[in-house]
Design a protein around this motif. Structure first.
Motif, PDB file in Angstrom:
ATOM      1  N   ARG A 117       0.825  -1.212   0.000  1.00 18.94           N
ATOM      2  CA  ARG A 117       0.000   0.000   0.000  1.00 18.94           C
ATOM      3  C   ARG A 117       0.865   1.270   0.000  1.00 18.94           C
ATOM      4  NH1 ARG A 117      -5.242  -0.620   0.823  1.00 18.94           N
ATOM      5  NH2 ARG A 117      -5.506   1.274   2.047  1.00 18.94           N
ATOM      6  N   LYS A 147       0.271   5.711  -4.348  1.00 21.73           N
ATOM      7  CA  LYS A 147      -0.947   6.514  -4.351  1.00 21.73           C
ATOM      8  C   LYS A 147      -1.126   7.148  -5.728  1.00 21.73           C
ATOM      9  CE  LYS A 147      -1.100   7.615   0.521  1.00 21.73           C
ATOM     10  NZ  LYS A 147      -1.255   8.659   1.521  1.00 21.73           N
ATOM     11  N   ARG A 148      -2.372   7.227  -6.152  1.00 18.35           N
ATOM     12  CA  ARG A 148      -2.735   7.923  -7.391  1.00 18.35           C
ATOM     13  C   ARG A 148      -3.643   9.072  -7.008  1.00 18.35           C
ATOM     14  NH1 ARG A 148      -7.239   7.669 -10.790  1.00 18.35           N
ATOM     15  NH2 ARG A 148      -7.973   5.962  -9.496  1.00 18.35           N
ATOM     16  N   GLU A 165      -4.875   9.036  -3.413  1.00 17.54           N
ATOM     17  CA  GLU A 165      -5.613   7.870  -2.921  1.00 17.54           C
ATOM     18  C   GLU A 165      -4.762   6.610  -3.088  1.00 17.54           C
ATOM     19  OE1 GLU A 165      -8.694   8.005  -1.543  1.00 17.54           O
ATOM     20  OE2 GLU A 165      -8.678  10.173  -1.801  1.00 17.54           O
ATOM     21  N   THR A 166      -4.771   5.735  -2.089  1.00 22.37           N
ATOM     22  CA  THR A 166      -4.019   4.489  -2.170  1.00 22.37           C
ATOM     23  C   THR A 166      -4.515   3.680  -3.357  1.00 22.37           C
ATOM     24  OG1 THR A 166      -3.699   4.482   0.218  1.00 22.37           O
ATOM     25  CG2 THR A 166      -3.363   2.394  -0.925  1.00 22.37           C
ATOM     26  N   GLU A 167      -3.565   3.211  -4.164  1.00 23.39           N
ATOM     27  CA  GLU A 167      -3.885   2.463  -5.384  1.00 23.39           C
ATOM     28  C   GLU A 167      -3.754   0.967  -5.126  1.00 23.39           C
ATOM     29  OE1 GLU A 167      -5.456   1.543  -8.311  1.00 23.39           O
ATOM     30  OE2 GLU A 167      -5.050   3.671  -8.581  1.00 23.39           O
ATOM     31  N   GLU A 211       5.629   6.034  -1.608  1.00 22.04           N
ATOM     32  CA  GLU A 211       6.185   6.361  -0.290  1.00 22.04           C
ATOM     33  C   GLU A 211       7.674   6.036  -0.259  1.00 22.04           C
ATOM     34  OE1 GLU A 211       5.815   4.287   4.004  1.00 22.04           O
ATOM     35  OE2 GLU A 211       3.912   4.764   3.023  1.00 22.04           O
TER      36      GLU A 211
END
Length: 71
Positions: A36, A39-40, A43-45, A61
């Motif tokens: 996790r 992010k896109r 929002e977590t992708e 991250e």
């Protein structure tokens, strides 16, 4: 944040990260998604084949952020 130019209307997340030179393989993308860490647009992708469009921002991250740009 670095802009990465694509020549198409859309690109898959895994292809984009390889095109940008961020990751070397789809396996690396899959592992980061499982952790996790991707992010896109904030929002977590969860889908490595998610279609990205110009203006989308991908963040990993601990690695950085890249924006899809139209060439």
């Amino acid at each position: 944040m670095e802009d990465i130019t694509i020549d198409t209307e859309e690109i898959q997340l895994d292809q984009f990260l390889k095109w940008a030179g961020v990751l070397a393989s789809g396996g690396e993308v899959k592992a980061l998604l499982a952790e996790r860490r991707i992010k896109r647009n904030g929002e977590t992708e969860s889908a490595r084949r998610r279609k990205l469009h110009p203006g989308d921002v991908i963040e990993i991250e601990g690695m950085g952020a890249w924006r899809v740009a139209k060439g």
